[in-house]
Design a protein around this motif. Structure first.
Motif, PDB file in Angstrom:
ATOM      1  N   LEU A 150      -2.452  21.326  28.266  1.00  0.00           N
ATOM      2  CA  LEU A 150      -2.513  20.080  27.511  1.00  0.00           C
ATOM      3  C   LEU A 150      -1.105  19.690  27.062  1.00  0.00           C
ATOM      4  CD1 LEU A 150      -4.151  17.847  26.079  1.00  0.00           C
ATOM      5  CD2 LEU A 150      -4.370  19.413  24.127  1.00  0.00           C
ATOM      6  N   VAL A 151      -0.657  18.500  27.451  1.00  0.00           N
ATOM      7  CA  VAL A 151       0.715  18.070  27.168  1.00  0.00           C
ATOM      8  C   VAL A 151       0.722  16.776  26.357  1.00  0.00           C
ATOM      9  CG1 VAL A 151       2.944  17.428  28.154  1.00  0.00           C
ATOM     10  CG2 VAL A 151       1.529  19.146  29.293  1.00  0.00           C
ATOM     11  N   ASP A 152       1.472  16.802  25.285  1.00  0.00           N
ATOM     12  CA  ASP A 152       1.688  15.637  24.436  1.00  0.00           C
ATOM     13  C   ASP A 152       2.810  14.806  25.062  1.00  0.00           C
ATOM     14  OD1 ASP A 152       2.436  13.865  22.322  1.00  0.00           O
ATOM     15  OD2 ASP A 152       1.620  15.267  20.846  1.00  0.00           O
ATOM     16  N   MET A 153       2.513  13.562  25.441  1.00  0.00           N
ATOM     17  CA  MET A 153       3.501  12.723  26.105  1.00  0.00           C
ATOM     18  C   MET A 153       4.337  11.905  25.114  1.00  0.00           C
ATOM     19  SD  MET A 153       3.175  13.579  29.176  1.00  0.00           S
ATOM     20  CE  MET A 153       4.409  12.430  29.791  1.00  0.00           C
ATOM     21  N   ARG A 154       4.247  12.215  23.850  1.00  0.00           N
ATOM     22  CA  ARG A 154       5.017  11.490  22.845  1.00  0.00           C
ATOM     23  C   ARG A 154       6.324  12.221  22.528  1.00  0.00           C
ATOM     24  NH1 ARG A 154       1.373  11.476  17.988  1.00  0.00           N
ATOM     25  NH2 ARG A 154       1.227  13.644  18.674  1.00  0.00           N
ATOM     26  N   ASN A 155       7.109  11.630  21.662  1.00  0.00           N
ATOM     27  CA  ASN A 155       8.402  12.201  21.304  1.00  0.00           C
ATOM     28  C   ASN A 155       8.268  13.212  20.159  1.00  0.00           C
ATOM     29  OD1 ASN A 155       9.450  10.387  23.207  1.00  0.00           O
ATOM     30  ND2 ASN A 155       9.645   8.798  21.646  1.00  0.00           N
ATOM     31  N   HIS A 163      -0.687  16.645  16.193  1.00  0.00           N
ATOM     32  CA  HIS A 163      -0.925  16.841  17.624  1.00  0.00           C
ATOM     33  C   HIS A 163      -2.243  17.576  17.813  1.00  0.00           C
ATOM     34  CE1 HIS A 163       0.241  21.050  17.056  1.00  0.00           C
ATOM     35  NE2 HIS A 163       1.342  20.621  16.462  1.00  0.00           N
ATOM     36  N   PHE A 164      -2.716  17.644  19.052  1.00  0.00           N
ATOM     37  CA  PHE A 164      -3.954  18.349  19.335  1.00  0.00           C
ATOM     38  C   PHE A 164      -3.736  19.858  19.332  1.00  0.00           C
ATOM     39  CE2 PHE A 164      -5.311  14.247  21.072  1.00  0.00           C
ATOM     40  CZ  PHE A 164      -6.606  14.185  20.567  1.00  0.00           C
ATOM     41  N   LYS A 165      -4.777  20.557  18.967  1.00  0.00           N
ATOM     42  CA  LYS A 165      -4.747  22.019  18.970  1.00  0.00           C
ATOM     43  C   LYS A 165      -4.350  22.526  20.353  1.00  0.00           C
ATOM     44  CE  LYS A 165      -8.624  24.338  19.181  1.00  0.00           C
ATOM     45  NZ  LYS A 165      -9.928  24.970  18.865  1.00  0.00           N
TER      46      LYS A 165
END
Length: 357
Positions: A150-155, A163-165
């Protein structure tokens, strides 16, 4: 024909206060081929100005990206206008989780080269070959799968407060930086892992999913409608909320509370806190996290130097800046060596490697 703002932010705020009407904050985007962005921009400004729409809208040859607010009682008129535009008919509108009448104080409709600065050459890959969209319920299942990354595409300054767990949060200042980092760090898992991405409202993942499929990733997924739509579905369907903290937003609210978790800390004292502020010194204006105690002690400044400068008469401050230009911090967000508790650097591969160990 009025094609620009005539009121200052202060004057607009006074009018909103006087009107006493509730406003809706919302966002939307759409990739589409716009033949004449300048003409389309003018049409939107003229029409939306009469509806008292305020916000920041980018128009480009590739589509439109909008974050805005409008009087709640004019929402139907606004929606009817969108439906007169072929590629915006029945478009999903992401209604903000938390409303604030002052979220936007000017209407800015700008023509840009791209609706998101991704640094990509769209002619080199099929931007319509996107990843699979996941609704909240399926997304919750996927992120618990051991075969999912799972990858957060934000800065970094966005993911720092929420963010997500189990999400990997690249330590980047811009969206374009994250693309190469993710590809490099996950290159050994293009076929055996699910690459699941999310962002604020979905727009960054639209382009990123197509890019990563072009780069050979076989199982690419994205959260439909981003964090905003996820939150709506979670509430509506009574699902488990797997998001921790706040969702950073690019308007006067700065963030929406998604859960009661406080996962960030004051950049000056290290106490749990998750509210961003800008340094009061206009020549600095650094965006950073500052708790109420530090805000009082430091007079809303990021350093003693900025505090001393900010105490000077305005004209003296102005004279000091003459010919000097602004500090580089004016462009920074949570990046300054004098902030002892700024976010630690994180590397996707190290994070993923630790998960496998």
């Amino acid at each position: 024909m009025q094609l620009y703002n005539k009121l200052s932010a202060k004057e607009r705020a006074e009018l909103i206060e006087k009107a006493g009407k509730d406003r809706l904050t919302l966002s939307f985007y759409q990739y589409a081929k716009i033949k004449n962005p300048h003409e389309f921009r003018d049409h939107l400004f003229v029409t939306w100005n009469t509806l008292d729409v305020l916000g920041r809208i980018y128009v480009a040859l590739e589509g439109i990206n909008g974050q805005l607010s409008l009087p709640a009682d004019r929402f139907n008129e606004f929606k009817e206008h969108l439906d007169t535009i072929d590629f915006l008919k029945d478009i999903r509108l992401n209604i903000a989780v938390e409303q604030d009448n002052m979220s936007f104080l000017k209407l800015k409709v700008k023509v840009r080269n791209k609706i998101v600065a991704d640094g990509l050459n769209d002619d080199t890959f099929d931007v319509t070959n996107k990843g699979i969209h996941l609704k909240a319920e399926d997304f919750n299942k996927f992120i618990e799968d051991e075969n999912t990354v799972l990858v957060d595409m934000r800065n970094h300054y966005e993911s720092e407060i929420g963010h997500f767990k189990n999400a990997v949060t690249p330590d980047v200042d811009t969206f374009r930086e994250s693309l190469n980092i993710i590809e490099e760090d996950l290159k050994e898992h293009k076929e055996d892992k699910n690459l699941v991405m999310y962002c604020t409202g979905g727009i960054r993942c639209e382009k990123a999913s197509a890019y990563f499929k072009h780069k050979g990733f076989k199982n690419v997924f994205q959260l439909e409608g981003g964090i905003i739509e996820y939150t709506r579905q979670v509430k509506e369907q009574n699902l488990e909320n797997k998001f921790l903290g706040k969702n950073f937003v690019f308007d006067e609210r700065r963030a929406e509370k998604i859960s009661d978790d406080i996962i960030a800390k004051c950049h000056q004292c290290g106490e749990p806190f998750d509210v961003h502020t800008n340094c009061a010194n206009d020549a600095c204006h650094l965006l950073f996290i500052q708790c109420d105690k530090c805000k009082a002690e430091m007079e809303n400044c990021c350093s003693t130097i900025c505090m001393e400068i900010n105490r000077l008469p305005f004209e003296e401050q102005k004279a000091m800046r003459k010919g000097q230009g602004n500090s580089n911090d004016i462009f920074n967000k949570g990046r300054a060596d004098h902030l002892p508790y700024k976010k630690d650097l994180r590397n996707i591969f190290d994070h993923f490697k630790n998960e496998e160990a």
